[in-house]
Structures are given as structure tokens and as C-alpha cells.
Design a protein around this motif. Structure first.
Motif, PDB file in Angstrom:
ATOM      1  N   ARG A 108       0.802  -1.314  -0.006  1.00 17.64           N
ATOM      2  CA  ARG A 108       0.028   0.022  -0.057  1.00 17.64           C
ATOM      3  C   ARG A 108       0.829   1.263  -0.037  1.00 17.64           C
ATOM      4  O   ARG A 108       0.543   2.224  -0.692  1.00 17.64           O
ATOM      5  N   VAL A 109       1.895   1.310   0.852  1.00 13.74           N
ATOM      6  CA  VAL A 109       2.925   2.400   0.742  1.00 13.74           C
ATOM      7  C   VAL A 109       3.457   2.672  -0.624  1.00 13.74           C
ATOM      8  O   VAL A 109       3.705   3.592  -1.164  1.00 13.74           O
ATOM      9  N   SER A 110       3.926   1.588  -1.243  1.00 11.57           N
ATOM     10  CA  SER A 110       4.458   1.656  -2.613  1.00 11.57           C
ATOM     11  C   SER A 110       3.904   1.954  -3.592  1.00 11.57           C
ATOM     12  O   SER A 110       4.028   2.898  -4.229  1.00 11.57           O
ATOM     13  N   LEU A 111       2.370   1.707  -3.446  1.00  7.51           N
ATOM     14  CA  LEU A 111       1.411   2.235  -4.478  1.00  7.51           C
ATOM     15  C   LEU A 111       1.171   3.551  -4.376  1.00  7.51           C
ATOM     16  O   LEU A 111       1.064   4.528  -5.342  1.00  7.51           O
ATOM     17  N   SER A 112       1.216   4.345  -3.325  1.00  9.65           N
ATOM     18  CA  SER A 112       0.909   5.642  -2.863  1.00  9.65           C
ATOM     19  C   SER A 112       2.093   6.419  -3.275  1.00  9.65           C
ATOM     20  O   SER A 112       2.083   7.437  -3.842  1.00  9.65           O
ATOM     21  N   GLU A 113       3.355   5.829  -2.961  1.00 10.33           N
ATOM     22  CA  GLU A 113       4.482   6.389  -3.523  1.00 10.33           C
ATOM     23  C   GLU A 113       4.676   6.552  -4.929  1.00 10.33           C
ATOM     24  O   GLU A 113       4.927   7.681  -5.447  1.00 10.33           O
ATOM     25  N   GLU A 114       4.516   5.579  -5.562  1.00  7.27           N
ATOM     26  CA  GLU A 114       4.377   5.407  -6.936  1.00  7.27           C
ATOM     27  C   GLU A 114       3.478   6.349  -7.598  1.00  7.27           C
ATOM     28  O   GLU A 114       3.923   6.931  -8.706  1.00  7.27           O
ATOM     29  N   ALA A 115       2.263   6.558  -7.220  1.00  4.43           N
ATOM     30  CA  ALA A 115       0.902   7.113  -7.816  1.00  4.43           C
ATOM     31  C   ALA A 115       1.447   8.636  -7.408  1.00  4.43           C
ATOM     32  O   ALA A 115       0.910   9.651  -8.397  1.00  4.43           O
ATOM     33  N   SER A 116       2.319   9.094  -6.498  1.00  2.15           N
ATOM     34  CA  SER A 116       2.416  10.414  -6.317  1.00  2.15           C
ATOM     35  C   SER A 116       3.756  11.037  -7.357  1.00  2.15           C
ATOM     36  O   SER A 116       4.069  12.253  -7.089  1.00  2.15           O
ATOM     37  N   ARG A 117       4.364  10.397  -7.734  1.00  2.00           N
ATOM     38  CA  ARG A 117       5.616  10.535  -8.807  1.00  2.00           C
ATOM     39  C   ARG A 117       5.205  11.588  -9.919  1.00  2.00           C
ATOM     40  O   ARG A 117       3.833  11.198 -10.357  1.00  2.00           O
ATOM     41  N   SER A 118       5.834  12.534 -10.204  1.00  2.00           N
ATOM     42  CA  SER A 118       5.412  13.453 -11.155  1.00  2.00           C
ATOM     43  C   SER A 118       5.676  12.542 -12.576  1.00  2.00           C
ATOM     44  O   SER A 118       6.856  12.180 -12.769  1.00  2.00           O
ATOM     45  N   TYR A 119       4.926  12.860 -13.561  1.00  2.00           N
ATOM     46  CA  TYR A 119       4.839  12.279 -14.776  1.00  2.00           C
ATOM     47  C   TYR A 119       5.425  13.302 -15.550  1.00  2.00           C
ATOM     48  O   TYR A 119       4.895  14.535 -15.786  1.00  2.00           O
ATOM     49  N   VAL A 120       6.750  13.186 -16.068  1.00  2.00           N
ATOM     50  CA  VAL A 120       7.338  14.346 -16.731  1.00  2.00           C
ATOM     51  C   VAL A 120       6.821  14.632 -18.318  1.00  2.00           C
ATOM     52  O   VAL A 120       6.725  13.361 -19.027  1.00  2.00           O
ATOM     53  N   VAL A 121       6.312  15.695 -18.211  1.00  2.00           N
ATOM     54  CA  VAL A 121       5.728  15.820 -20.026  1.00  2.00           C
ATOM     55  C   VAL A 121       7.042  15.958 -20.802  1.00  2.00           C
ATOM     56  O   VAL A 121       7.670  16.975 -20.840  1.00  2.00           O
ATOM     57  N   SER A 122       7.200  15.028 -21.772  1.00  2.00           N
ATOM     58  CA  SER A 122       8.039  15.179 -22.698  1.00  2.00           C
ATOM     59  C   SER A 122       7.759  14.457 -24.112  1.00  2.00           C
ATOM     60  O   SER A 122       6.550  14.086 -23.908  1.00  2.00           O
ATOM     61  N   THR A 123       8.609  14.342 -24.885  1.00  2.00           N
ATOM     62  CA  THR A 123       8.274  13.616 -26.233  1.00  2.00           C
ATOM     63  C   THR A 123       8.502  12.164 -25.983  1.00  2.00           C
ATOM     64  O   THR A 123       8.684  11.457 -27.186  1.00  2.00           O
ATOM     65  N   SER A 124       8.807  11.546 -25.011  1.00  2.00           N
ATOM     66  CA  SER A 124       9.449  10.129 -24.886  1.00  2.00           C
ATOM     67  C   SER A 124       8.110   9.446 -24.289  1.00  2.00           C
ATOM     68  O   SER A 124       7.422   9.359 -23.408  1.00  2.00           O
ATOM     69  N   HIS A 125       7.422   8.733 -25.379  1.00  2.00           N
ATOM     70  CA  HIS A 125       6.438   7.726 -25.075  1.00  2.00           C
ATOM     71  C   HIS A 125       7.013   6.682 -24.224  1.00  2.00           C
ATOM     72  O   HIS A 125       6.139   6.239 -23.198  1.00  2.00           O
ATOM     73  N   GLU A 126       8.110   6.231 -24.496  1.00  5.29           N
ATOM     74  CA  GLU A 126       8.636   4.810 -23.622  1.00  5.29           C
ATOM     75  C   GLU A 126       8.847   5.347 -22.072  1.00  5.29           C
ATOM     76  O   GLU A 126       8.464   4.610 -21.415  1.00  5.29           O
ATOM     77  N   ALA A 127       9.164   6.624 -21.991  1.00  6.26           N
ATOM     78  CA  ALA A 127       9.474   6.908 -20.343  1.00  6.26           C
ATOM     79  C   ALA A 127       7.898   6.954 -19.675  1.00  6.26           C
ATOM     80  O   ALA A 127       7.929   6.490 -18.510  1.00  6.26           O
ATOM     81  N   PHE A 128       7.025   7.713 -20.465  1.00 11.47           N
ATOM     82  CA  PHE A 128       5.712   7.606 -19.655  1.00 11.47           C
ATOM     83  C   PHE A 128       4.907   6.152 -19.618  1.00 11.47           C
ATOM     84  O   PHE A 128       4.606   5.736 -18.610  1.00 11.47           O
ATOM     85  N   THR A 129       4.891   5.387 -20.865  1.00 14.88           N
ATOM     86  CA  THR A 129       4.682   4.117 -20.741  1.00 14.88           C
ATOM     87  C   THR A 129       5.268   3.153 -19.688  1.00 14.88           C
ATOM     88  O   THR A 129       4.542   2.420 -19.083  1.00 14.88           O
ATOM     89  N   ALA A 130       6.575   3.348 -19.544  1.00 11.80           N
ATOM     90  CA  ALA A 130       7.292   2.667 -18.416  1.00 11.80           C
ATOM     91  C   ALA A 130       6.493   2.913 -17.094  1.00 11.80           C
ATOM     92  O   ALA A 130       6.366   2.294 -15.976  1.00 11.80           O
ATOM     93  N   ALA A 131       6.458   4.143 -16.819  1.00 12.34           N
ATOM     94  CA  ALA A 131       6.012   4.634 -15.366  1.00 12.34           C
ATOM     95  C   ALA A 131       4.620   4.150 -15.198  1.00 12.34           C
ATOM     96  O   ALA A 131       4.294   3.808 -14.087  1.00 12.34           O
ATOM     97  N   ASP A 132       3.876   4.319 -16.105  1.00  5.49           N
ATOM     98  CA  ASP A 132       2.140   3.923 -16.211  1.00  5.49           C
ATOM     99  C   ASP A 132       2.225   2.511 -16.108  1.00  5.49           C
ATOM    100  O   ASP A 132       1.549   1.936 -15.136  1.00  5.49           O
ATOM    101  N   ALA A 133       3.113   1.768 -16.584  1.00  2.42           N
ATOM    102  CA  ALA A 133       2.889   0.280 -16.596  1.00  2.42           C
ATOM    103  C   ALA A 133       3.536  -0.188 -15.127  1.00  2.42           C
ATOM    104  O   ALA A 133       3.015  -1.125 -14.611  1.00  2.42           O
ATOM    105  N   ARG A 134       4.601   0.635 -14.235  1.00  4.83           N
ATOM    106  CA  ARG A 134       5.041   0.389 -13.163  1.00  4.83           C
ATOM    107  C   ARG A 134       3.875   0.393 -12.179  1.00  4.83           C
ATOM    108  O   ARG A 134       3.641  -0.505 -11.220  1.00  4.83           O
ATOM    109  N   PHE A 135       3.104   1.600 -12.488  1.00  4.84           N
ATOM    110  CA  PHE A 135       2.105   1.663 -11.344  1.00  4.84           C
ATOM    111  C   PHE A 135       0.951   0.538 -11.364  1.00  4.84           C
ATOM    112  O   PHE A 135       0.509   0.026 -10.384  1.00  4.84           O
TER     113      PHE A 135
END
Length: 215
Positions: A108-135
């Protein structure tokens, strides 16, 4: 013993490089993959390239045909994309519900910490999909069903195929939706967790479907 470890690390590095090339369109959809050329560009032998391509085939990012070798997987059609989200709604709402009832305190703590991370707005699809998939993988893991987690992971690999467009300006919405899911799981509220996951997937589908209206 050290040599297999070095080979494993090399194989992982080649896999990561080729996966990035596919997701960022350096290897275009339906393009034929030249193993020898990739090996030269990465300064490795063809063996780790072949190993990486086998893993990418399992991910659904490349396809292998007899006598023709590997080609990059085509982009999803609108119908295929809709079918995939229908499956995500079935599997991931169940995962959120079960996670709310089964997750350990640490999860539960890990989920809350992961959800609160900022998603960097960039042109990297890979970076976003990696963060999204991790959650989403953390939610699936917290549900306590390995088969469900594996199925969800495979669906996320297919989601990466829809990589021609991504609404980067809306990554903040994704963070807020993830935070609502994590909060419901942390509070141990199965109904709220399921509802929050459903709302997130409905919103995510709408954001992505916009691309199909442009062509």
C-alpha cells in the motif's frame, strides 16, 4: 560464473535499446529488422540481438515470419485498441478490488509513493509508458494473483504498439487518477478502488482514441 552474468546484462541492454527504438519509431511499424545492421550499430554480435528480438516478439512488439525474419509490429487498429481496453476493464478493475482487500502494508505504501511521482511531460512515449506500466503492475502484484498479474502485463505490452500518438499534455490527469486508485487501496475500500480504476481506464481510453479521429 561471472561470464553468464555479463552475457545476461549485455542481453538486457540490447533488449532495452531495441525496445526503445521500436517505441520511439527509430524502427518504424512494419519495418523489416536487419539483425546484422543492428548488431553493427550496437557494437555487439548478432546473438544478443536475436535474443532480444525473441523477447520483443513475446512482448508483441515484433513479429517473426518463416523465411522472412523479423518485422516491427503494426500499430493497433481502432477495433483492436477497443478490444484491448475491454479486456483491461475486466482484469484491472478486479485487480484493484482484490488489492484493496489483500495488499500488504508495504504494498500500500509503495502504491501511494508510485502514484505521487510526477510524470514528466516530454516527447518520450517510452518513459511515460514505463512509469504507467510500473503503477499498474504494482496494483496487479498487490492483488495477490500471479496469473492475473501476468495477463495484465501482456496487455500493457500490446498497449505500447499504439505508439504513434500520445496526449503528453494530459499526463497530469493520469497522475491524479492513479492517486485516487492508490488512496482507495490504501484505505482498504474494494468498491472505491474498483470504481477508481474503471474511471481511470475509461478516461485513458478516451484520451488515446482521439488519435483515431485524426486519420
Amino acid at each position: 560464473m561471472p561470464e553468464p552474468l555479463r552475457r545476461s546484462v549485455l542481453s538486457d541492454d540490447v533488449y532495452d535499446s531495441l525496445r526503445s527504438m521500436v517505441l520511439e519509431h527509430q524502427l518504424a511499424p512494419e519495418e523489416r529488422v536487419n539483425i546484422d545492421a543492428l548488431a553493427r550499430s550496437l557494437d555487439v554480435s548478432p546473438t544478443p540481438v536475436r535474443e532480444a528480438l525473441a523477447r520483443l516478439e513475446s512482448d508483441g512488439l515484433v513479429r517473426k515470419r518463416p523465411l522472412a525474419g523479423y518485422t516491427v509490429a503494426p500499430l493497433l487498429t481502432r477495433g483492436e485498441f477497443t478490444d484491448m481496453f475491454d479486456m483491461r476493464l475486466v482484469l484491472e478493475t478486479a485487480a484493484a478490488r482484490w488489492a484493496a482487500g489483500r495488499a500488504t502494508a508495504a504494498a500500500r505504501v509503495s502504491l501511494s509513493e508510485e502514484a505521487s511521482r510526477s510524470y514528466v511531460v516530454s516527447t518520450s512515449h517510452e518513459a511515460f509508458t514505463a512509469a504507467d506500466a510500473r503503477f499498474h503492475d504494482l496494483v496487479a502484484s498487490a492483488a495477490g494473483n500471479p496469473l492475473l498479474r501476468e495477463a495484465i502485463g501482456r496487455l500493457h505490452a500490446h498497449l505500447h504498439i499504439h505508439r504513434l500518438y500520445f496526449p503528453y499534455a494530459q499526463t497530469g490527469s493520469t497522475r491524479l487518477e492513479h492517486e485516487r486508485i492508490a488512496a482507495a487501496i490504501e484505505a482498504g475500500e474494494p468498491d472505491a478502488a474498483e470504481a477508481a480504476m474503471r474511471a481511470h481506464l475509461d478516461a485513458a481510453q478516451a484520451r488515446h482514441l482521439a488519435v483515431f479521429d485524426q486519420f
